[in-house]
Design an enzyme around this catalytic site. Structure first.
Site, PDB file in Angstrom:
ATOM      1  N   GLU A 175       0.838  -1.197   0.000  1.00  0.00           N
ATOM      2  CA  GLU A 175       0.000   0.000   0.000  1.00  0.00           C
ATOM      3  C   GLU A 175       0.872   1.246   0.000  1.00  0.00           C
ATOM      4  OE1 GLU A 175      -3.090  -0.006   2.954  1.00  0.00           O
ATOM      5  OE2 GLU A 175      -3.493   2.130   2.688  1.00  0.00           O
ATOM      6  N   ARG A 211      -7.144   1.685  14.872  1.00  0.00           N
ATOM      7  CA  ARG A 211      -7.944   0.472  14.676  1.00  0.00           C
ATOM      8  C   ARG A 211      -7.679  -0.537  15.796  1.00  0.00           C
ATOM      9  NH1 ARG A 211     -11.266  -2.060  10.617  1.00  0.00           N
ATOM     10  NH2 ARG A 211     -11.244  -0.156   9.384  1.00  0.00           N
ATOM     11  N   GLU A 230     -10.308  -8.866   5.475  1.00  0.00           N
ATOM     12  CA  GLU A 230      -9.633  -8.862   6.774  1.00  0.00           C
ATOM     13  C   GLU A 230     -10.410  -9.545   7.902  1.00  0.00           C
ATOM     14  OE1 GLU A 230      -7.275  -4.780   7.026  1.00  0.00           O
ATOM     15  OE2 GLU A 230      -9.244  -4.579   6.109  1.00  0.00           O
TER      16      GLU A 230
END
Ligand SMILES: Cc1cc2nc3c(=O)[nH]c(=O)nc-3n(C[C@H](O)[C@H](O)[C@H](O)COP(=O)(O)OP(=O)(O)OC[C@H]3O[C@@H](n4cnc5c(N)ncnc54)[C@H](O)[C@@H]3O)c2cc1C
Ligand code: FES
Length: 1277
Positions: A757, A835, A1220
């Protein structure tokens, strides 16, 4: 390599079939069984299976197939579909000939493992048209077959040397000219070495006398590594593969003689085949060698690696050398100018990789004697991973007993405990003359404690574990011999209880099986919801699929990185002059060549592209060398001389906490309720610290890009990345040009998992600087070790916790501090920590919670996104403290889970209500599908009868929030063209990385336009087709791009609607043609924004949540830490799946990858705890030392159900994200292992909770079981 295959017929994956002319049955089965996701590993699997079929008379067994595939790695699929696909070729059995067999529970089971639900439940899919009901299937071709005598007969009809039934009609035939080929001596000069291949012994000895420093090469599995990774230079190489004396295998009167160049496979076949001819008692040493070979590397290595190569390497962790020493093997050595000599194996190993061989000498053969009556040889090995891994400790042990059971001789040898393979002569002496029994063994254990003592800090680490293994192996040897002796000699009786049998049982793994349960779409017109195959599956299985490094670019140069070798230092000087002298080098480029901005970073520009004055981690890029080939560039890059002035470095989270080295810009926190007051009110409180390790992405395709300067200062880039637009943006900024001049494209990438990414951006940018400067195309493709060392990983964490709870197990308050190893720059660490904190409730309602996050600034490469993005770490901490709460209350963890589990509508600790909360449905279904209560009782029963093997079972849950937590990223674009022949081309901003995104998008488009699935195509992702795309990350792509594709298709469908209503039954192409004739626009740009989300910090950071539950049962060897998963059941909520086969692939792949993180994959960095590794360097930087799961590590029985009746109103076609969310279900395996440890500990008198760090490696598990010392083992006797 080309020299080594002279005279051979090389068949590659392209040679056996292709997508246009027809696939080979092996390819076809893999494609149809959903066995290829990103496809990068696929040709390897195809060719392993193909070679097994070609080399097997008749059809192989399922076990042979699993063993054969265990040397191939796949990071995407979780292996189950690959194994299922190939088991269609397995030996016939009554049930494998037709595809459907009635299951005892009334369901229908198909050979590919899919289950049709039992009557009364909603329907299910079967998959692949081959599997028509009742059709007879040839076990070897996997094709429908009319042969009435299937199996071996079908498979062995031979014509022109090709087994007809075995292969397709287009099977490559071994060339006639090669049949007649007689190998001749070769002397082939190359650019760096000359390759000699003698074919007679005098020739070989003459060459060695002439070139004493020449390197002999057998299978090249060791020499190849030395040349590639240790950059060894061998100007003269001599192949020892064609000398008859070195290839012979002879059974003599008193043993077996094998040539040094015999391959391990040949030796295995010889030794294991002797049982029919020779009395069993004579074969004990051979059985031990075969036992060791079973776990020696993978079959690809065993097929070429030689016994001589293994011996002469003199590795201290060789698997075979201890067994050869123990067995009394003798080596024959020859040289031109001296008489042949014989050296006993026990005298051959002199020091670290040093053996008793003079430069002019050659190892000719190895003699292994038969064993005598009451002589026993046994082998032992413990590695990180059972399959294809080098040993941590290995051993060979022999004892010869008199008729009255007195030890006449003993041979005890260990590897992995010193710098060389050692003979434990004190242990041998302790045994000789003793009556075989407990007293003898106690003396031997005392001797092993004295003699085998790995000091703390020794290279390889794990001192306590290695010492305990040395003793455990001796203990097991004693047990195994005692049981065998009792069976062989009725006069001998051992006195061990029934529960000790478990120390004797060897690891035995039956072939695995998998079942999948999912509902099928109700309407025949539905395209969405069908288990369509991956759109690229056929080109992936045939090797035609193109990845970035396959793109041919004429005149392309190659880049190699010059990186820092120090974790923290001032750069005193950089001198590339030696490198620039290397022929074929085109230049050296660094920060001075950057025309735009040398700073970059996805959130803050806090990283230098090229280091200027200071380096802050090992692997930081200082410059780039460009050369005509990759080898030239890499060789030259090693010649760039960098002088450093070293500075103190922070290398562990603990160091960072102590030094308060945190990124100050980040302040992550969640506050809910009144935590301090709640602690005052609760019944109990616990506090402590947990630790979990990081994880390497290990995408099979390494980081790669090609940059092509174009006219008018444009740049075209092909990049293996999940974030094309951000790559274009970074490159534009680096070069100081507008983004509209940079086009970044990709067709597919060979796995990403988050690692491509952001950490691919700087690689693209430094390559672009070189290409821009030279005005020539430049390619960069990292080697695996380089990639692992410099591109960042999953964050390791330390969590400090305080938890308050009531006596009924209800959680009242949690105070949590999380510390992550962010590395030397911010990268994506802030949202990853967010997260983590937002998922630190797991699936439990916590009324009062304070969670804080700290990003440790450290001198290691910046860590980055990885599937789950911090969520799994947060959930793991919750389950860790929950386990402790349960223990402290004397309750079962599942009771505490259930008491605290969220209910519909409850608020998370960050205040978001859980709508359509499916967690309890998943939980109840998994408990019922897994027969949890019944199996828990069985586990307890097993454990009470087994002292040294313990089983464990655990059921865990997951909840995963879906949305980018950065508000602006929740948007997506798509471009849809309908052509006048009715075909449809879709382009969207998402990247296909194996997750099946393009397949799902084709289904969405086909359904929206009402056209057949086959007529929709996606060619590539490109920043000039869809601009400003968010990265393909956060499991979001189907939701976002599905919305955008639907939007575009709807616009076109609306324009076509009048034509449809005029001719409702007309084919699509006619409608399109009519519209075109009326000048209707047949293209549309679609756009989608996730409704209502607020981004992190707002009221609705997540669009919705995915839920799941899993139950795993494991078996653990208490003496060694060896383990395997017996069964896993998963129930996963994916809404109404867009494509259930793809979703199941994500669930299985996610689980296995997560299992790797929690149970296998250990990153070893040079820090205080690993003082034997260079500071700041990653020791586990390749598949040799870093172990991801293989096909032999997956659950033996793997059952996956997609939750039914779980439509999700908040995403496209009521589906849910799936990339995920299943990852953390692997926690069930971790806690099952912990459960097994609890049993072992209780048996060892250790009560109460204990801490188990993740990953639960054999070392940690063994130490957790307690009683690791010799005194404890003696008490067991
Ligand atoms: C992926 C992988 C997994 C592995 N797993 C294991 C494992 O599980 N257990 C284990 O023990 N090892 C393992 N190894 C190490 C290695 O494969 C073995 O040591 C193997 O047996 C070496 O044999 P080779 O023929 O390939 O040796 P080569 O690489 O050809 O040679 C190795 C050394 O032996 C010398 N040599 C070869 N033949 C002779 C001869 N006749 N006379 C004198 N010198 C000679 C060479 O000069 C060289 O120094 C693994 C290696 C790899 C790459
Ligand atoms: S499909 Fe196996 S690595 Fe991607």
């Amino acid at each position: 390599m080309q020299y080594a295959v002279e005279g051979m017929h090389v068949i590659t994956v392209e040679g056996i079939g292709n997508a246009r002319d027809g696939l080979h049955p092996v390819q076809e089965r893999l494609s149809k069984a959903h066995g290829s996701q990103c496809g990068f590993c696929t040709p390897g699997f195809v060719m392993s299976m193909y070679s097994l079929l070609r080399n097997t008379r008749g059809s192989p067994t399922e076990l042979q197939i699993e063993e054969c595939l265990a040397g191939n790695l796949c990071r995407c699929t979780g292996y189950r579909p690959i194994l299922d696909a190939f088991k269609g070729f397995a030996q016939p059995s009554a049930t494998s000939y037709t595809r459907e067999t009635i299951r005892s529970d009334g369901g229908l089971e198909c050979a590919n493992g899919h289950i049709k639900e039992a009557k009364g439940e909603s329907g299910a899919m079967e998959n692949g048209k081959l599997e028509a009901s009742g059709v007879q299937i040839c076990p070897t071709t996997g094709q429908p077959c009319s042969c009435t005598k299937p199996g071996p007969l079908c498979a062995t009809s031979v014509k022109n040397g090709v087994e007809e039934g075995l292969m397709s009609s287009k099977e490559p035939i071994f060339p006639v000219e090669l049949r007649k080929h007689v190998p001749a001596s070769l002397a082939l000069p190359g650019t760096t070495s000359t390759w000699h291949r003698p074919v007679t012994m005098p020739e070989l000895l003459g060459l060695k006398a002439q070139h004493p420093s020449a390197k002999l090469v057998g299978g090249n599995t060791e020499v190849g590594i030395e040349m590639k990774f240790k950059h060894a230079d061998y100007p003269v190489l001599i192949a020892v593969t064609h000398v008859p004396e070195l290839k012979k295998m002879e059974v003599e009167d008193d043993g077996v003689r094998v040539g040094a160049s015999c391959t391990l496979t040949q030796i295995y076949q010889l030794l294991s085949g002797l049982a029919d001819e020779i009395p069993k008692y004579k074969l004990s040493a051979f059985e031990a060698i075969c036992g060791q070979l079973r776990w020696f590397a993978g079959h690809q290595i065993r097929n070429v690696a030689t016994l001589g190569g293994n011996i002469v390497t003199g590795s201290p962790i060789s698997d075979l050398n201890p067994v050869l020493i123990a067995s009394g093997a003798v080596f024959s050595i020859a040289a031109e100018s001296s008489v042949d000599r014989k050296v006993p194996a026990r005298a051959f190993f002199l020091g670290y990789r040093k053996v008793d061989l003079k430069p002019s000498e050659v190892l000719v053969d190895i003699f292994i004697p038969f064993t005598r009556r009451q002589e026993y040889v046994r082998e032992f090995k413990q590695a990180h991973r059972r399959e294809d891994d080098i040993a941590i400790v290995t051993a060979g042990m022999r004892v010869w007993l008199s008729d009255d059971f007195v030890v006449k001789e003993a041979g005890i040898s260990y590897g992995g405990v010193a710098a060389k393979t050692v003979t434990a002569s004190k242990v041998e002496q302790a045994l000789v003359g003793c009556l075989w029994g407990k007293e003898a063994m106690k003396m031997a254990l005392d001797a092993v404690k004295e003699e085998v003592c790995v000091p703390v800090g020794a290279p390889g680490g794990m001192a306590e574990f290695r010492n305990s293994l040395a003793a455990s192996f001796l203990f097991k040897f004693f047990m195994r011999v005692s049981y065998d002796l009792e069976a062989d000699s009725p006069a001998f009786k051992h006195t061990f209880g029934q529960d000790c049998q478990s120390a004797v049982e060897e690891f035995d793994r039956p072939p695995s099986c998998g079942t999948q349960y999912f509902a099928e779409p109700t309407s025949e017109f539905d395209i969405v919801g069908k288990p369509e195959r991956h759109r690229s599956a056929d080109v992936q299985v045939s090797g035609e699929a193109q990845y970035t490094d396959d793109i041919p670019v004429s005149g392309c140069l190659h880049a190699a990185l010059v990186t820092s070798s120090k974790p923290h230092a001032l750069i005193v000087s950089v001198d590339p002059s030696d490198a620039l002298l290397v022929p074929g080098v085109h230049g050296y480029f660094d920060h001075k060549h950057v025309p735009g901005n040398n700073m970059w970073g996805p959130i803050l520009h806090d990283e230098e592209l090229f280091a200027t004055e200071i380096v802050t981690c090992v692997g930081q890029v200082i410059g780039v060398i460009v050369g005509e080939t990759q080898a030239i560039a890499q060789r030259a890059a090693r010649l760039v001389s960098v002088e450093y002035d070293e500075l103190p470095a922070i290398l562990s989270i603990a160091d960072a906490i102590e030094a308060e080295s945190f990124f100050p810009s980040y302040r992550g926190q969640i506050d809910c309720g009144d935590v301090d007051k709640a602690f005052l009110d609760c019944d109990h409180e616990i506090s402590g610290e947990f630790e979990c390790g990081g994880q390497e992405h290990f995408y099979l395709e390494p980081q790669t890009c090609v940059v092509l300067p174009q006219e008018n200062e444009e740049l075209l880039m092909y990049a293996s990345t999940q974030a094309l637009y951000h790559h274009a943006e970074t490159v534009a900024e680096t070069l100081g040009i507008p983004i509209n001049k940079v086009v970044c494209k990709t067709k597919r990438i060979g796995g990403g998992f988050g690692g491509k990414e952001t950490r691919s951006e700087f690689l693209n940018a430094v390559t672009a600087v070189a290409a821009w400067s030279l005005r020539k195309p430049v390619r960069l493709c990292l080697d695996r070790d380089e990639d692992m060392k410099i591109t960042g990983q999953r964050h390791a964490f330390i969590a400090k916790y305080r938890v308050g709870f009531n006596k009924d197990g209800r959680i009242i308050a949690v105070d949590l501090k999380c510390y992550s190893n962010a590395g030397n720059s911010l990268d994506l660490s802030p949202p990853i920590m967010d997260r983590c904190l937002s998922h630190s409730d797991c699936t439990y309602r916590i009324p009062n919670m304070r969670a804080r996050g700290f990003l440790c600034k450290m001198n290691i490469p910046s860590n980055t996104a990885f599937r789950g993005f911090g969520g799994p770490q947060g959930m793991l901490f919750a389950d860790m403290w929950l386990d402790r709460v349960a223990l402290s209350l004397g309750k079962r963890p599942e009771e505490i889970r259930e008491v605290n589990m969220y209910c519909e509508g409850e608020l998370t600790h960050f205040g978001q209500p859980l709508e359509s909360c499916q967690i309890r449905s998943c939980w109840e279904e998994v408990l019922s599908r897994s027969d949890y209560e019944m199996r828990k009782a069985k586990v307890q029963e097993f454990n009470s009868n087994s002292r040294f093997k313990k089983r464990g079972i655990a059921v865990t849950t997951t909840k995963f929030g879906i949305a980018f937590t950065l508000y602006l990223m929740n948007q997506a674009g798509a471009l849809v063209h309908v052509y006048t022949d009715g075909s449809v081309l879709v382009t969207h901003g998402g990247v296909e990385m194996g997750q099946g995104l393009h397949t799902k998008m084709c289904q969405v488009a086909a359904q929206a336009l009402g056209v057949p699935f086959e007529t929709v195509h996606i060619s590539e992702t490109s920043t000039d087709k869809v601009a400003n795309a968010s990265p393909s990350a956060a499991s979001q792509s189907s939701d976002l791009y599905g919305g955008a594709v639907m939007d575009a298709c709807k616009q076109i469908a609306d324009r076509l609607a009048p034509y449809r209503s005029q001719s409702p039954d007309a084919p699509f192409v006619e409608i399109v043609k009519k519209a075109y004739a009326d000048r209707v626009d047949l293209s549309a740009h679609g756009f989608f924004i996730t409704p209502d989300v607020t981004g992190w910090g707002g009221k609705r950071p997540f669009n919705y949540f995915c839920y799941g539950a899993a139950c795993s049962e494991v078996e653990l060897d208490v003496l060694t830490g060896d383990w395997h998963i017996l069964r896993t059941d998963i129930v996963m909520d994916v809404g109404n799946p867009l494509n259930p086969a793809i979703d199941i692939g994500q669930v299985e792949g996610g689980f296995v990858q997560g299992m790797g993180w929690l149970c296998l994959e250990e990153l070893v960095w040079g820090d205080k705890a690993n003082a034997w590794v260079r500071p700041g360097h990653l020791q586990t930087c390749g598949p040799g030392t870093y172990k991801i799961p293989t096909a032999n590590d997956i659950p033996i029985d793997f059952r996956v159900s997609l939750l039914r009746n779980a439509a999700n109103p908040r995403a496209v076609h009521s589906s849910k994200a799936v990339g995920e969310p299943p990852f953390y279900l692997s926690a069930s395996a971790f806690f099952a292992l912990k459960d097994a440890c609890y049993s072992a500990r209780r048996a060892a008198g250790l009560e109460g909770w204990f801490d188990l760090k993740a990953p639960a490696t054999p070392e940690r598990l063994r130490l957790a079981c307690g009683r690791t010392d010799v005194e404890s083992l003696k008490e067991e006797l």
